[in-house]
Design an enzyme around this catalytic site. Structure first.
Site, PDB file in Angstrom:
ATOM      1  N   SER A 199     -26.144 -29.001  51.383  1.00 27.22           N
ATOM      2  CA  SER A 199     -25.245 -29.035  52.548  1.00 27.22           C
ATOM      3  C   SER A 199     -23.899 -28.369  52.284  1.00 27.22           C
ATOM      4  O   SER A 199     -23.003 -28.470  53.121  1.00 27.22           O
ATOM      5  CB  SER A 199     -25.013 -30.494  52.970  1.00 27.22           C
ATOM      6  OG  SER A 199     -26.220 -31.119  53.315  1.00 27.22           O
ATOM      7  N   GLU A 244       0.785  -1.224   0.000  1.00 31.09           N
ATOM      8  CA  GLU A 244       0.000   0.000   0.000  1.00 31.09           C
ATOM      9  C   GLU A 244       0.822   1.282   0.000  1.00 31.09           C
ATOM     10  O   GLU A 244       0.427   2.276  -0.610  1.00 31.09           O
ATOM     11  CB  GLU A 244      -0.941   0.016   1.231  1.00 31.09           C
ATOM     12  CG  GLU A 244      -2.047  -1.022   1.203  1.00 31.09           C
ATOM     13  CD  GLU A 244      -3.167  -0.641   0.260  1.00 31.09           C
ATOM     14  OE1 GLU A 244      -3.035   0.397  -0.433  1.00 31.09           O
ATOM     15  OE2 GLU A 244      -4.167  -1.386   0.195  1.00 31.09           O
TER      16      GLU A 244
END
Length: 807
Positions: free
Chosen positions: A361, A99
């Site tokens: 429990s 680019e």
């Protein structure tokens, strides 16, 4: 007349004046234009907003090493990941060469590129090159300009300069890579890397990096079957350029060009879907580096899948697991629910880790530890285990049997319900409620009186998240006590965390003199939890020296709806829940049978650790009664010396040993009214109350009953010989009506020390009948107050007044 020379001079002077005036006006106009231009430039370069993008991001979670473990699409339907910390070197190199090879040298635009692009476009008569730099492309993405016009190009150029002035080159590349489109609904290098190649950007090959570098230039080429040859040609040209510039060698170039293009987008990882949903709610649109270990996460998923094949046969469809690092409080594995079936009707989308469920429990050890820490009991203290009714509450043990009396640590390891209720009654519901909240239980939304004594048996709801946090707080406190010279860390009890939050990351190491609970009480609790019976496949574990120690507890909620197992070692806490998310109970769904096997398989996959160091500084050695477990009193003869918590020295002395007076033969009890004092033997005797004794002697053959009173002697002591088993504590008895509407019946039960005794029953002075052991009588008294009287063959009486209420 004016001479000609003078006239010419005047004309010249006038002309010069006009020229000077015009020149001044021109200069003034240039200044105005220049000022306007620079003002406009200032506005464009300085006053434009700094925020380049306002698009929504996907919610992304990574494991502790940065590997993607899940993502949720952004609100606009795009896969757009938040900007990463580092741009991969291969992709960055390929991008710049494709680019903008002069990216690091220009101020945002490249005049040479612009002139060349303009020349090519004029020569061909159409736009074939834009000459844009990466900065200009970033500007175009930011303002979302689509038309390629001169005006837009100028605006992009100015905006690019503005970007260059405010961001470093490194940041510009990162922002561009995170927001450039890659075809379809994929935006940014991170999302593209995972969607097209199923890997982290850092792991891209040169071929893959080159593909992603050229793709934004023509994102439509990524679609399968559409111009694939063009995409491959563009990629290969870039690879050739990289070779020519020396970025890669020839062999790498040839191998890269031989790699195929991606066929179609691949699914993103979903290794922790429930944690992803939680992160989406808590940190929407963010990239979260979690504390999860992806290898451990996947291994636990395999363990759960194996167990669920068996559990599904019993129509049990859901399970959840949390694995916690004790030292940091970080969650290493987070399984919110089973996900294999994908059937939403089975509740697989529910995150059970944070869902309130009946605790069963599982909180009994917390009460045990709190009572130890407050000096209310010792680990071996006998707790009553007899039929009990407190108001309308009548707890029962799982096996529906009773031991009469059981050491507190055994009651905990065997998870007996009646002793637990007795302990909570002694400790206080309000007090325990406050302790649970202090330790970090956030699901107690009602006042303490709403839960009552059922709090200890699952009457309240808790989450796997909170409970694992509490147990890890216990373990962390005990670890730090020995590490910090018998002091405590300020924040040993804190909520678990699943991601690296800077404010949470700093584990507060400030020490203090006191903790929410002492190290001695915690250590004794964990020692008691070592005695819990393991699942069948783990039986005999203590016989193998290589087997790790795990302090663990199970829980099963009423109706077999929730099965829990939580284990603790110095390094890890493992919490498991099994059940159905919709609350459907199943026979056989218990903590020991369903959740514990998963927990132990997980521990077997974790690194082995040593056991907790004994916190001797918070323990003390005292003499305790061997039979009762209480602090030894003067009448105790069989004494053990054991380590207990520091506050254990203030517990009550043994109430069950007393001196009894026997005749010479030792077969009868006597007193000074019926025997010579010189002939009386004074013997220490372990004597339980009649109701406790009734059940205790059947389970403990060593228990010696008191000898009978010698005929002709009258018992002068206050020792009771019989006691109500039911009704015991209740003075108001609710009797339900039968299905036909008639009043129901209630069974009265009495325990007598003499198994051969005859009892004569009277209700309101009316004789009812006689019983021999067991002493039970079925009555249906009318509503109102009554008095029941029992008399044995020796004339001993037991009287109780009660009220009958029908409903």
């Amino acid at each position: 007349m004016v001479p000609a020379r003078l006239a010419n001079g005047l004309k010249l002077s006038t002309t010069v004046s006009k020229v000077g005036f015009l020149h001044h006006q021109l200069r003034k106009r240039k200044l105005i234009y220049s000022a306007s231009f620079f003002l406009l430039l200032f506005l464009l370069l300085v006053l434009l907003p700094l925020k380049l993008f306002d698009d929504p991001y996907s919610t992304v979670i990574e494991d502790r090493t940065g590997r993607l473990i899940g993502a949720r699409i952004a609100d606009d339907g795009q896969w757009r990941f938040p900007e990463g910390e580092v741009l991969p070197i291969k992709y960055k190199t390929a991008l710049i060469y494709f680019e903008d090879k002069n990216f690091y040298y220009h101020p945002g635009f490249n005049p040479v590129s612009l002139i060349r692009a303009a020349y090519q476009n004029i020569r061909t008569g159409k736009v074939i090159s834009g000459g844009s730099t990466i900065s200009m492309q970033l500007a175009r993405l930011s303002v979302q300009s689509r038309k390629r016009t001169i005006v837009n190009k100028i605006r992009e150029l100015l905006f690019a300069i503005r970007i260059e002035l405010h961001f470093s080159k490194k940041t510009i590349l990162k922002i561009y890579a995170a927001n450039t489109p890659f075809g379809g609904n994929v935006v940014g290098i991170d999302a593209a890397s995972w969607r097209y190649f199923g890997k982290n950007p850092e792991d891209l090959s040169w071929a893959e990096a080159a593909t992603l570098a050229v793709l934004p230039n023509s994102p439509a080429l990524i679609h399968p079957g559409r111009n694939r040859s063009r995409l491959e040609a563009k990629r290969n040209r870039l690879l050739d350029k990289l070779f020519q510039k020396g970025a890669i060698d020839k062999e790498t170039c040839l191998l890269a060009k031989a790699e195929p293009l991606p066929e179609k987008p691949v699914p993103l990882p979903q290794d922790a879907p429930h944690l992803l949903n939680r992160a989406w709610k808590d940190h929407k649109g963010e990239r979260i580096r979690t504390s999860l270990d992806i290898n451990l996460q996947k291994n636990i998923q395999r363990i759960i899948s194996w167990h669920m094949e068996y559990l599904n046969a019993n129509h049990i469809h859901n399970s959840a697991v949390v694995v916690v690092s004790v030292e940091t409080g970080e969650v290493l594995a987070y399984i919110g629910n089973t996900t294999g079936s994908g059937d939403a009707s089975q509740g697989n989308d529910v995150d059970v880790v944070i869902a309130p469920r009946s605790t069963g429990s599982i909180i009994k050890p917390i009460l045990f530890a709190a009572m130890l820490d407050d000096g209310i009991l010792l680990p071996g203290t006998l707790i009553a285990d007899i039929p009990t009714r407190i108001g309308g509450f009548a707890p029962q043990n799982y096996a529906q049997t009773y031991d009469g009396a059981v050491p507190a640590r055994k009651a905990l390891s065997r998870s007996l319900n009646v002793p637990a209720v007795k302990m909570l009654q002694t400790y206080g519901v309000d007090r325990f409620y406050h302790q649970l909240k202090t330790y970090g239980m956030t699901t107690l939304t009602f006042p303490a009186e709403r839960y009552g004594l059922s709090l200890i048996l699952g009457g309240a709801e808790g989450s796997l998240w909170d409970l694992c946090g509490i147990y890890s707080g216990f373990a962390r406190t005990l670890n730090h006590y020995n590490q910090a010279s018998q002091r405590y860390f300020k924040d040993d009890f804190r909520s678990l965390r699943y991601f690296d939050n800077e404010s949470q990351k700093k584990i507060i190491s400030k020490v203090q003199c006191e903790s929410k609970i002492g190290a001695g009480a915690i250590w004794l609790t964990f020692e008691a939890l070592l005695e819990v019976n393991r699942p069948d496949e783990e039986n005999g574990w203590e016989m193998f020296s290589g087997t790790r120690k795990v302090a663990w507890k199970t829980g099963t909620s009423y109706g077999f709806r929730d099965a829990w197992a939580i284990g603790t070692t110095p390094a890890y806490v493992v919490g498991v829940w099994v059940g159905n998310a919709d609350g459907e109970g199943r026979p056989g769904l218990t903590g020991a049978g369903s959740a514990a096997p998963i927990m132990f398989d997980i521990y077997n996959s974790l690194p082995a650790t040593s056991w907790f160091e004994t916190p001797y500084e918070d323990l003390t050695r005292i003499a305790v009664c061997h039979q009762s477990g209480f602090r030894a009193g003067p009448d105790c003869t069989d004494i053990d010396t054991v380590y207990v918590q520091q506050k254990g020295i203030r517990t009550a002395v043994c109430p069950y040993h007393r001196i009894v007076h026997l005749d010479k033969s030792g077969m009868y009890r006597v007193n000074s009214n019926c025997a010579n004092i010189a002939d009386i033997l004074n013997v220490s005797w372990f004597v339980l109350p009649p109701a406790m004794e009734w059940y205790y002697r059947s389970k403990n053959p060593f228990y010696s009953q008191l000898p009978p009173v010698k005929p002709g002697c009258k018992e002068e002591s206050a020792l009771s010989v019989m006691e109500f088993v039911f009704p015991r504590d209740a003075e108001k008895i609710f009797v339900p009506r039968e299905l036909n509407g008639t009043p129901g019946k209630v069974v009265f039960e009495v325990a007598h020390r003499d198994p051969q005794a005859h009892l004569f029953w009277h209700l309101d002075d009316v004789y009812l009948g006689e019983t021999r052991s067991p002493h039970q009588f079925c009555l249906n008294p009318v509503s109102g107050y009554h008095t029941i009287t029992l008399v044995d063959g020796e004339g001993n009486r037991l009287v109780k007044r009660f009220e009958i209420a029908t409903k």
